[in-house]
Scaffold this motif. Sequence first.
Motif, PDB file in Angstrom:
ATOM      1  N   LEU A 110       0.846  -1.309  -0.023  1.00  0.00           N
ATOM      2  CA  LEU A 110      -0.061  -0.007   0.093  1.00  0.00           C
ATOM      3  C   LEU A 110       0.672   1.152   0.009  1.00  0.00           C
ATOM      4  CD1 LEU A 110      -2.867  -0.877   2.683  1.00  0.00           C
ATOM      5  CD2 LEU A 110      -3.107  -0.928  -0.072  1.00  0.00           C
ATOM      6  N   LEU A 111       1.965   1.004   0.657  1.00  0.00           N
ATOM      7  CA  LEU A 111       2.737   2.452   0.827  1.00  0.00           C
ATOM      8  C   LEU A 111       3.467   2.538  -0.357  1.00  0.00           C
ATOM      9  CD1 LEU A 111       4.655   1.954   4.149  1.00  0.00           C
ATOM     10  CD2 LEU A 111       3.374   3.804   3.956  1.00  0.00           C
ATOM     11  N   MET A 112       3.753   1.322  -1.208  1.00  0.00           N
ATOM     12  CA  MET A 112       4.537   1.560  -2.498  1.00  0.00           C
ATOM     13  C   MET A 112       3.465   1.867  -3.630  1.00  0.00           C
ATOM     14  SD  MET A 112       7.802   1.425  -1.895  1.00  0.00           S
ATOM     15  CE  MET A 112       8.963   0.770  -2.971  1.00  0.00           C
ATOM     16  N   LEU A 113       2.122   1.436  -3.260  1.00  0.00           N
ATOM     17  CA  LEU A 113       1.469   1.362  -4.939  1.00  0.00           C
ATOM     18  C   LEU A 113       0.241   2.350  -4.577  1.00  0.00           C
ATOM     19  CD1 LEU A 113       1.725  -2.590  -5.353  1.00  0.00           C
ATOM     20  CD2 LEU A 113       3.004  -0.753  -6.485  1.00  0.00           C
TER      21      LEU A 113
ATOM     22  N   ILE B 331      13.973  -6.993  -3.639  1.00  0.00           N
ATOM     23  CA  ILE B 331      13.863  -6.340  -4.775  1.00  0.00           C
ATOM     24  C   ILE B 331      13.066  -7.096  -5.630  1.00  0.00           C
ATOM     25  CG2 ILE B 331      14.839  -5.065  -6.709  1.00  0.00           C
ATOM     26  CD1 ILE B 331      17.419  -4.684  -4.880  1.00  0.00           C
ATOM     27  N   GLY B 332      13.256  -8.261  -5.848  1.00  0.00           N
ATOM     28  CA  GLY B 332      12.360  -8.935  -6.643  1.00  0.00           C
ATOM     29  C   GLY B 332      10.907  -9.075  -6.184  1.00  0.00           C
ATOM     30  N   SER B 333      10.693  -9.263  -4.846  1.00  0.00           N
ATOM     31  CA  SER B 333       9.369  -9.295  -4.385  1.00  0.00           C
ATOM     32  C   SER B 333       8.653  -7.920  -4.632  1.00  0.00           C
ATOM     33  CB  SER B 333       9.355  -9.410  -2.961  1.00  0.00           C
ATOM     34  OG  SER B 333       9.967 -10.668  -2.502  1.00  0.00           O
ATOM     35  N   ILE B 334       9.286  -6.812  -4.636  1.00  0.00           N
ATOM     36  CA  ILE B 334       8.447  -5.618  -4.556  1.00  0.00           C
ATOM     37  C   ILE B 334       8.270  -5.243  -6.082  1.00  0.00           C
ATOM     38  CG2 ILE B 334       8.908  -4.585  -2.404  1.00  0.00           C
ATOM     39  CD1 ILE B 334      11.116  -2.734  -3.956  1.00  0.00           C
ATOM     40  N   ALA B 335       9.184  -5.817  -7.189  1.00  0.00           N
ATOM     41  CA  ALA B 335       9.318  -5.683  -8.558  1.00  0.00           C
ATOM     42  C   ALA B 335       7.724  -6.660  -8.762  1.00  0.00           C
ATOM     43  CB  ALA B 335      10.397  -6.186  -9.146  1.00  0.00           C
ATOM     44  N   ALA B 336       7.726  -7.717  -8.290  1.00  0.00           N
ATOM     45  CA  ALA B 336       6.490  -8.636  -8.527  1.00  0.00           C
ATOM     46  C   ALA B 336       5.484  -7.847  -8.234  1.00  0.00           C
ATOM     47  CB  ALA B 336       6.698 -10.048  -7.804  1.00  0.00           C
ATOM     48  N   MET B 337       5.195  -7.446  -7.163  1.00  0.00           N
ATOM     49  CA  MET B 337       4.083  -6.570  -6.561  1.00  0.00           C
ATOM     50  C   MET B 337       3.605  -5.671  -7.309  1.00  0.00           C
ATOM     51  SD  MET B 337       5.172  -5.658  -2.743  1.00  0.00           S
ATOM     52  CE  MET B 337       5.651  -6.850  -1.545  1.00  0.00           C
ATOM     53  N   GLY B 338       4.416  -5.163  -8.084  1.00  0.00           N
ATOM     54  CA  GLY B 338       4.326  -4.017  -9.261  1.00  0.00           C
ATOM     55  C   GLY B 338       4.832  -2.706  -9.003  1.00  0.00           C
ATOM     56  N   VAL B 339       5.859  -2.693  -8.130  1.00  0.00           N
ATOM     57  CA  VAL B 339       6.616  -1.463  -7.965  1.00  0.00           C
ATOM     58  C   VAL B 339       7.366  -1.196  -9.137  1.00  0.00           C
ATOM     59  CG1 VAL B 339       8.278  -0.350  -6.431  1.00  0.00           C
ATOM     60  CG2 VAL B 339       6.562  -1.656  -5.564  1.00  0.00           C
ATOM     61  N   ARG B 340       7.137  -0.017  -9.773  1.00  0.00           N
ATOM     62  CA  ARG B 340       7.884   0.355 -11.246  1.00  0.00           C
ATOM     63  C   ARG B 340       9.345   0.401 -10.801  1.00  0.00           C
ATOM     64  NH1 ARG B 340       4.250   4.303 -14.403  1.00  0.00           N
ATOM     65  NH2 ARG B 340       2.190   3.199 -14.187  1.00  0.00           N
ATOM     66  N   PRO B 341      10.166   0.336 -11.815  1.00  0.00           N
ATOM     67  CA  PRO B 341      11.777   0.207 -11.792  1.00  0.00           C
ATOM     68  C   PRO B 341      12.010   1.600 -11.489  1.00  0.00           C
ATOM     69  CG  PRO B 341      11.032  -0.770 -13.948  1.00  0.00           C
ATOM     70  CD  PRO B 341       9.876  -0.404 -13.233  1.00  0.00           C
ATOM     71  N   ARG B 342      11.435   2.464 -11.777  1.00  0.00           N
ATOM     72  CA  ARG B 342      11.868   4.026 -11.465  1.00  0.00           C
ATOM     73  C   ARG B 342      11.492   4.247  -9.964  1.00  0.00           C
ATOM     74  NH1 ARG B 342       8.016   5.677 -15.438  1.00  0.00           N
ATOM     75  NH2 ARG B 342       5.918   6.463 -14.452  1.00  0.00           N
ATOM     76  N   THR B 343      10.406   3.808  -9.557  1.00  0.00           N
ATOM     77  CA  THR B 343      10.231   3.904  -8.023  1.00  0.00           C
ATOM     78  C   THR B 343      11.240   3.122  -7.343  1.00  0.00           C
ATOM     79  OG1 THR B 343       8.024   3.721  -8.490  1.00  0.00           O
ATOM     80  CG2 THR B 343       8.449   3.628  -6.390  1.00  0.00           C
ATOM     81  N   ILE B 344      11.698   2.054  -7.685  1.00  0.00           N
ATOM     82  CA  ILE B 344      12.746   1.178  -7.072  1.00  0.00           C
ATOM     83  C   ILE B 344      14.355   2.008  -7.144  1.00  0.00           C
ATOM     84  CG2 ILE B 344      14.245  -0.886  -7.082  1.00  0.00           C
ATOM     85  CD1 ILE B 344      11.987  -2.324  -8.291  1.00  0.00           C
ATOM     86  N   LEU B 345      14.396   2.794  -8.299  1.00  0.00           N
ATOM     87  CA  LEU B 345      15.659   3.476  -8.393  1.00  0.00           C
ATOM     88  C   LEU B 345      15.414   4.667  -7.485  1.00  0.00           C
ATOM     89  CD1 LEU B 345      17.843   4.432 -10.781  1.00  0.00           C
ATOM     90  CD2 LEU B 345      16.223   6.201 -10.864  1.00  0.00           C
ATOM     91  N   ARG B 346      14.189   5.393  -7.233  1.00  0.00           N
ATOM     92  CA  ARG B 346      14.168   6.351  -6.332  1.00  0.00           C
ATOM     93  C   ARG B 346      14.303   6.071  -4.717  1.00  0.00           C
ATOM     94  NH1 ARG B 346       8.336   8.898  -7.197  1.00  0.00           N
ATOM     95  NH2 ARG B 346       8.632   8.212  -9.166  1.00  0.00           N
ATOM     96  N   LEU B 347      13.704   4.856  -4.723  1.00  0.00           N
ATOM     97  CA  LEU B 347      13.812   4.319  -3.200  1.00  0.00           C
ATOM     98  C   LEU B 347      15.315   4.346  -2.680  1.00  0.00           C
ATOM     99  CD1 LEU B 347      12.479   3.010  -0.835  1.00  0.00           C
ATOM    100  CD2 LEU B 347      12.789   0.912  -2.006  1.00  0.00           C
ATOM    101  N   PHE B 348      16.179   3.573  -3.588  1.00  0.00           N
ATOM    102  CA  PHE B 348      17.793   3.663  -3.271  1.00  0.00           C
ATOM    103  C   PHE B 348      18.174   5.003  -3.511  1.00  0.00           C
ATOM    104  CE2 PHE B 348      16.471  -0.783  -3.869  1.00  0.00           C
ATOM    105  CZ  PHE B 348      17.267  -1.360  -2.964  1.00  0.00           C
ATOM    106  N   LEU B 349      17.948   5.466  -4.066  1.00  0.00           N
ATOM    107  CA  LEU B 349      18.806   6.947  -4.519  1.00  0.00           C
ATOM    108  C   LEU B 349      18.177   7.758  -3.022  1.00  0.00           C
ATOM    109  CD1 LEU B 349      18.088   8.653  -7.748  1.00  0.00           C
ATOM    110  CD2 LEU B 349      20.346   8.104  -6.608  1.00  0.00           C
TER     111      LEU B 349
END
Lengths: 229, 434
Positions: A110-113, B331-349
């Motif tokens: 929920l936080l992420m999406l 990272i695999g889990s959150i990507a599978a959940m639907g977190v977009r690549p740019r959001t993952i990039l932002r998270l680590f930045l």
Amino acid sequence: MSVVSARELTKIYDTEGVPVPALSDASFDIESGSFAAFVGPSGSGKSTLLNLVGCLDRPTKGQLTVVGEDVTGLGRDDGARFRGQHIGFIFQDFNLIPVLSAFENVEYPLLMLRDWSAKRRRARVEELLKAVELESFADKRPSQLSGGQKQRVAIARALVTGAKLVLADEPTANLDRETALRVIRLMKKMRDDLGTTFIFSTHDPKVMDAAELIFTLEDGKLKEDGGAA
Amino acid sequence: MMNILRIASRNLMRYRRRTLLTVSLISLGVMSVLIFVSVAGSFRQMMIGQITDAMLGHVQLHRRGYVASTDSLPLNLNIKAAEAKKIASILEKMPQVEAFSTRIKFGAMLSNYTETSNIRLTAVHPKQEQVTLPLLAGRIKGTEIQSLKRGHLLIPEILARGMKIKAGASVVLVATNRDGSVNGKSFRVAGIVEGLSGPGGRDGYLHIDDARELLRIKGAEITEVAIRIKDSTSLSQVVGALKKTFDVKKTAGKKNAAKKTANKQPDAKTSKGEKPGKLEVHSWRQLSPFSTIAKMIDLLTLFVQIMLVSIVLISVMNVMIMAVYERIREIGSIAAMGVRPRTILRLFLVEGLLLGSVGTIVGIVVSFLTVFALSASGFTFSFGRQQGLLLNPTMEPSTVAIVALGVMVVSALASLQPAIKASRMDPIEALRHV
């Protein structure tokens, strides 16, 4: 109405220049609200099929429609967007974040999406934790939970965004038989209560008995008699 | 964005010890830079202040060639009276000039009737000197520069100690004038001048009219003009303007001018249609050896800044690479959940930026407290012969802003590679990672 519709779905991996077929010409339909299982021995193509349905991978050939959208050619970003809107995942190893509590693990998607208020998030997470009978374990970390409890947290996490389809890759493989059956029963209950379609893969005969719709895979091919439970 | 920030901070708190260590390292780096810049900057400014406000002025004017032979204090390179008058009238009209002081510099023999020693002397108009060098008064014990009268002499501390001369004592100055004849004159020691490093730092002072009498100079010729400018930060511009006015002379014949320049003044920098003038303009930087120390301080500051960049770059990059490596399945889990690549990039930045920000904030606060404590404690130090110099470090907001911005940029750059790696990870591969 079909929630998943596949036509001649084929996946060939390229391993060091050698084409390795993982799935060949699989065609099937899964209706909304189904409780379906892909069964077969290891290497039969169950995970490949789930990855394709979950838009984690793209088919080499064929056509795939999920929740009414043609996902055959979805790119990485569109695939992620689609999963975030419609699909939940349950993993064999639970894949919970070890330093977060059960509550926080369920809240994470929920936080992420979703851009929800804290109050709305809390209500939704509590609702799901109650549904999986873990409300009293909300503050526990994964290391303080049993395997079955962890998988129940994972189920709550998969459903928290309101996914129409939940894909579970060998969700009971790391559980003892009794716990596995309890988890499967819980998944079925969630399907009944929420109307969510569940598709899981398994090679455990007792677990596959719980499925209402079974697709048997062998060497990447869907068996002719697949579909009947 | 708030959620990303919340998750990023939560992620950092997973590895408290590592995060604490990295933040401490960044804070230490920020503190090193800020405290060093404050202390060194304070020392630098104080020394420059001493040099410009108690000895040289910001700029000096001499007859061409004088500075090159300043050790022998040549009287034949004095500025003629007419020229001196012209200079004064020009300087009075220049808006950038706050004050100026005309001087005669010469060497003499100082005698206390039992011993004799060499002495370098600066002859001044006391009131002019006072406004041009406001800190000179602080170097003089026994009297004030503006009350320096004819017949009075201020002698450097080193000579006073060596020859055991005290204020009030009678002494004789013997000097050779430009023609080679020798003349003597009695003086009363009115005060003792504290020594300073650099040219003129150990000179005695006397009234300019006494010097003219002693050296038998007729008219108002001078050796140099010390100039105080209104805004010391615009030194280069003022020096440029003064050079344009005094240092070069327009010529009609370009070829001739160039030829003469090449033959007579090979070191003079002039452009076409100009030839070196009779005068030379020098800033304090060209006259004082302290400018080299000031440059060294600047270099050291740069070195400390490079160290900071390295510390931030290595520590943030190390933490972020570790974070990505340890969280591949996640990272695999959150990507599978639907977190977009740019959001993952932002998270680590954001995680990297948070490390940098917290480190910077802690570093700035501790630096501020340290600098405040140093300033409040009245910390004194010695530099060469100068004792009890009061250190008054201050933190310039612009320095703090530059350091903070620098750390942010470097933190972002250091997190970029791990963040890109995380965002490009194949979810299937990541989920399979053991």
